[in-house]
Design a protein around this motif. Structure first.
Motif, PDB file in Angstrom:
ATOM      1  N   ARG A  29       0.813  -1.227   0.000  1.00 59.13           N
ATOM      2  CA  ARG A  29       0.000   0.000   0.000  1.00 59.13           C
ATOM      3  C   ARG A  29       0.840   1.268   0.000  1.00 59.13           C
ATOM      4  NH1 ARG A  29      -3.243  -1.948   4.486  1.00 59.13           N
ATOM      5  NH2 ARG A  29      -5.069  -3.069   3.800  1.00 59.13           N
ATOM      6  N   THR A  49       4.489   4.932   3.915  1.00 59.25           N
ATOM      7  CA  THR A  49       3.382   4.070   4.331  1.00 59.25           C
ATOM      8  C   THR A  49       2.470   4.813   5.297  1.00 59.25           C
ATOM      9  OG1 THR A  49       4.666   3.176   6.168  1.00 59.25           O
ATOM     10  CG2 THR A  49       4.799   1.982   4.091  1.00 59.25           C
ATOM     11  N   ASP A  50       1.285   4.259   5.495  1.00 54.12           N
ATOM     12  CA  ASP A  50       0.309   4.869   6.406  1.00 54.12           C
ATOM     13  C   ASP A  50       0.510   4.435   7.851  1.00 54.12           C
ATOM     14  OD1 ASP A  50      -0.919   6.206   4.348  1.00 54.12           O
ATOM     15  OD2 ASP A  50      -2.352   4.599   3.966  1.00 54.12           O
ATOM     16  N   ASP A  51       1.355   3.441   8.072  1.00 58.68           N
ATOM     17  CA  ASP A  51       1.524   2.939   9.444  1.00 58.68           C
ATOM     18  C   ASP A  51       2.461   3.835  10.250  1.00 58.68           C
ATOM     19  OD1 ASP A  51       4.109   2.375   8.638  1.00 58.68           O
ATOM     20  OD2 ASP A  51       3.797   0.217   8.490  1.00 58.68           O
ATOM     21  N   ALA A  52       2.771   3.397  11.452  1.00 61.16           N
ATOM     22  CA  ALA A  52       3.592   4.190  12.367  1.00 61.16           C
ATOM     23  C   ALA A  52       4.993   4.456  11.818  1.00 61.16           C
ATOM     24  CB  ALA A  52       3.680   3.498  13.722  1.00 61.16           C
ATOM     25  N   ARG A  87      11.723  -2.013   7.679  1.00 63.11           N
ATOM     26  CA  ARG A  87      10.672  -2.046   8.705  1.00 63.11           C
ATOM     27  C   ARG A  87      11.211  -1.717  10.088  1.00 63.11           C
ATOM     28  NH1 ARG A  87       9.090  -6.536   5.488  1.00 63.11           N
ATOM     29  NH2 ARG A  87       7.176  -6.009   4.369  1.00 63.11           N
TER      30      ARG A  87
END
Length: 106
Positions: A29, A49-52, A87
């Protein structure tokens, strides 16, 4: 090879597409942009990314890009566990060279 702000050969474009394809597969994404950094002689792939984790930069040396043909690029990046480093990097850049992977302060 004539790396620079504009990829000049079909093979360069294929290699950049192979790195992007690997990153897109690992971060489905994410928005992925790349640009050439002349000071470091590297392509910088910014994975957003949209995560943390937010923004992650994979700094891929031209030396590494020249070492592998496009069809082997994904396997080489997988073998070096580049996605795992991205990550866990948390605000650091992930440098990818022929010598391996290193996480550095951005």
């Amino acid at each position: 090879m004539a790396w620079g702000p504009d990829a000049n050969t079909e093979e360069e474009l294929e290699k950049l597409a192979a790195v992007r394809g690997y990153l897109q597969g690992q971060f489905p994404r994410a928005s992925i942009r790349n640009s050439y950094d002349a000071d470091r002689m590297a392509q910088v792939f910014r994975v957003e990314t949209d995560d943390a984790g937010g923004l992650r930069d994979a700094v891929v040396s031209t030396e590494f890009l020249e070492e592998y043909p496009p069809e082997k690029m994904g396997k080489a990046l997988t073998g070096l566990r580049v996605a795992e480093h991205l990550r866990s990097a948390k605000g650091k850049e992930v440098l990818v060279t022929s010598w391996g992977v290193e996480e550095k302060e951005g």
